[in-house]
Design a protein around this motif. Structure first.
Motif, mmCIF file in Angstrom:
data_model
loop_
_atom_site.group_PDB
_atom_site.id
_atom_site.type_symbol
_atom_site.label_atom_id
_atom_site.label_comp_id
_atom_site.label_asym_id
_atom_site.label_seq_id
_atom_site.Cartn_x
_atom_site.Cartn_y
_atom_site.Cartn_z
ATOM 1 N N PRO A 1 -13.559 13.063 3.764
ATOM 2 C CA PRO A 1 -13.831 13.684 2.440
ATOM 3 C C PRO A 1 -12.847 14.559 1.715
ATOM 4 O O PRO A 1 -12.725 14.748 0.696
ATOM 5 C CB PRO A 1 -14.956 14.557 2.774
ATOM 6 C CG PRO A 1 -14.749 14.990 4.488
ATOM 7 C CD PRO A 1 -14.063 13.741 4.842
ATOM 8 N N ASP A 2 -11.887 15.096 2.735
ATOM 9 C CA ASP A 2 -10.826 15.922 2.127
ATOM 10 C C ASP A 2 -9.492 15.235 2.364
ATOM 11 O O ASP A 2 -8.346 15.795 2.588
ATOM 12 C CB ASP A 2 -10.842 17.327 2.562
ATOM 13 C CG ASP A 2 -12.055 18.098 2.415
ATOM 14 O OD1 ASP A 2 -12.509 17.922 1.283
ATOM 15 O OD2 ASP A 2 -12.479 18.634 3.234
ATOM 16 N N ALA A 3 -9.290 13.945 2.234
ATOM 17 C CA ALA A 3 -8.124 13.092 2.659
ATOM 18 C C ALA A 3 -7.316 13.076 1.255
ATOM 19 O O ALA A 3 -7.701 12.874 0.356
ATOM 20 C CB ALA A 3 -8.344 12.086 3.201
ATOM 21 N N CYS A 4 -5.899 12.821 1.418
ATOM 22 C CA CYS A 4 -5.139 12.363 0.646
ATOM 23 C C CYS A 4 -4.822 11.005 0.626
ATOM 24 O O CYS A 4 -4.581 10.568 1.863
ATOM 25 C CB CYS A 4 -3.644 13.069 0.569
ATOM 26 S SG CYS A 4 -2.271 12.539 -0.686
ATOM 27 N N THR A 5 -5.191 10.128 -0.143
ATOM 28 C CA THR A 5 -5.098 8.540 -0.269
ATOM 29 C C THR A 5 -3.742 8.133 -0.630
ATOM 30 O O THR A 5 -3.555 8.260 -1.869
ATOM 31 C CB THR A 5 -6.593 8.115 -0.761
ATOM 32 O OG1 THR A 5 -7.540 8.954 -0.286
ATOM 33 C CG2 THR A 5 -6.485 6.791 -0.685
ATOM 34 N N LEU A 6 -3.505 7.247 0.280
ATOM 35 C CA LEU A 6 -2.016 6.401 -0.069
ATOM 36 C C LEU A 6 -2.533 5.136 -0.362
ATOM 37 O O LEU A 6 -2.810 4.364 0.681
ATOM 38 C CB LEU A 6 -0.904 6.588 1.071
ATOM 39 C CG LEU A 6 0.276 5.995 0.815
ATOM 40 C CD1 LEU A 6 0.869 6.228 -0.533
ATOM 41 C CD2 LEU A 6 1.115 6.271 1.911
ATOM 42 N N ALA A 7 -2.750 4.467 -1.404
ATOM 43 C CA ALA A 7 -3.116 3.027 -1.562
ATOM 44 C C ALA A 7 -1.782 2.162 -1.908
ATOM 45 O O ALA A 7 -0.488 2.681 -2.499
ATOM 46 C CB ALA A 7 -3.933 2.928 -2.903
ATOM 47 N N ILE A 8 -1.674 1.098 -1.098
ATOM 48 C CA ILE A 8 -0.601 -0.074 -1.103
ATOM 49 C C ILE A 8 -1.202 -1.308 -1.498
ATOM 50 O O ILE A 8 -2.253 -1.768 -1.063
ATOM 51 C CB ILE A 8 -0.081 -0.006 0.123
ATOM 52 C CG1 ILE A 8 0.320 1.361 0.854
ATOM 53 C CG2 ILE A 8 1.262 -0.961 0.356
ATOM 54 C CD1 ILE A 8 0.862 1.464 2.215
ATOM 55 N N ASP A 9 -0.461 -1.851 -2.437
ATOM 56 C CA ASP A 9 -0.901 -3.045 -2.893
ATOM 57 C C ASP A 9 0.136 -4.065 -3.510
ATOM 58 O O ASP A 9 1.195 -3.503 -3.797
ATOM 59 C CB ASP A 9 -2.226 -3.046 -4.031
ATOM 60 C CG ASP A 9 -2.886 -4.309 -4.024
ATOM 61 O OD1 ASP A 9 -2.679 -5.366 -3.270
ATOM 62 O OD2 ASP A 9 -3.694 -4.387 -5.140
ATOM 63 N N ALA A 10 -0.006 -5.213 -3.666
ATOM 64 C CA ALA A 10 0.965 -6.019 -4.395
ATOM 65 C C ALA A 10 0.643 -5.739 -5.761
ATOM 66 O O ALA A 10 -0.247 -5.431 -6.126
ATOM 67 C CB ALA A 10 0.855 -7.790 -3.981
ATOM 68 N N ALA A 11 1.647 -6.156 -6.736
ATOM 69 C CA ALA A 11 1.585 -6.170 -8.230
ATOM 70 C C ALA A 11 2.366 -7.214 -8.894
ATOM 71 O O ALA A 11 3.388 -7.564 -8.325
ATOM 72 C CB ALA A 11 1.892 -4.714 -8.428
ATOM 73 N N VAL A 12 2.235 -7.233 -10.050
ATOM 74 C CA VAL A 12 2.924 -8.278 -10.919
ATOM 75 C C VAL A 12 3.655 -6.942 -12.016
ATOM 76 O O VAL A 12 2.869 -5.882 -12.365
ATOM 77 C CB VAL A 12 2.233 -9.279 -11.756
ATOM 78 C CG1 VAL A 12 1.779 -10.071 -10.707
ATOM 79 C CG2 VAL A 12 0.915 -8.601 -12.524
ATOM 80 N N GLY A 13 4.742 -7.445 -12.608
ATOM 81 C CA GLY A 13 5.364 -6.563 -13.596
ATOM 82 C C GLY A 13 6.346 -6.936 -14.301
ATOM 83 O O GLY A 13 6.378 -8.500 -14.819
#
Length: 244
Positions: free
Chosen positions: A156-168
């Protein structure tokens, strides 16, 4: 004698009028000066407002440009990326009590396997923090909406690091982006899900276009693996706070 009286009256009347004339002239002059001053003040105020607006726009654009940092895996060292990531985590760690990684993507499509590939690499190297999304158990569009509430309950009190592929853009293909703001899974293929993460890391694998989704299966696996390895090393080399 009467003529002298007439002249005397004329002079007296004239002298009484002269101060009034000069007074009226002075008032009129002051009014003109005040109007001119008002106009100049208005112009000065408008100029100042315009300058402030231009400064705001410049600062906004500067902040907008600074919202994303880009790193090239071709450089052997991950130190710049690790330092930048550590700065973001250190800043947010004042507000959160834990760190959780969400490695988003699927193992079934080459162009979308960056997230779970990073997750698997980190798992193999004994990453000490909670991590969701690996090649074995991917976190993807089909289960993300369902699993996010469960992850939030556990952390509930976590810092979330999200990782994903992307286009640019074409110039950004092959780079890793880092930002202290959420990412939107599926946005590159016009299927955006809810924003995810307090910090986002993306590997840019293709150019954004109407055919982005079609090109995902034909993305270079070598490029995806190079981006995943760079992100993995960068995370492991970061001076992360001690895992609880």
């Amino acid at each position: 004698y009467s003529r002298n009286l007439f002249v005397l009256d004329f002079v007296r009347n004239f002298l009484s009028i002269v101060p009034k004339f000069f007074e009226a002239y002075a008032v009129r002059t002051l009014m003109k000066s005040g109007a001119a001053g008002g106009k100049s003040a208005t112009k000065a105020s408008a100029r100042k407002t315009l300058e402030q607006r231009e400064d705001f726009n410049m600062n906004f654009q500067h902040k907008k440009r600074k919202a994303y940092q880009y790193f090239a895996p071709d450089n052997a060292s991950t130190i710049p990326f690790s330092i930048a990531l550590n700065n973001h985590i250190t800043y947010l760690n004042k507000k959160f009590e834990d760190l959780v990684l969400l490695c988003i993507g699927t193992d079934k499509i080459t162009g979308d396997c960056l997230g779970p590939l990073v997750g698997s690499k980190l798992k193999q190297r004994k990453f000490p923090y909670p991590l969701y999304g690996t090649l074995e158990k991917p976190l993807h569009a089909g289960n993300l909406t369902e699993q996010l509430p469960e992850i939030s309950l556990v952390h509930p009190d976590a810092c979330t690091l999200a990782i994903d592929a992307a286009v640019g853009t074409k110039n950004h293909i092959g780079l890793v982006s880092l930002s202290r703001q959420p990412l939107s899974p599926g946005k590159g293929v016009a299927r955006p899900l809810c924003p995810v993460g307090d910090i986002s890391i993306t590997g840019i694998i293709n150019e954004a276009s109407v055919s982005s989704e079609i090109l995902l299966p034909y993305t270079s696996l070598y490029l995806v693996d190079k981006l995943a390895e760079y992100i993995c090393k960068g995370i492991l080399n970061s001076d992360l706070p001690q895992a609880r």
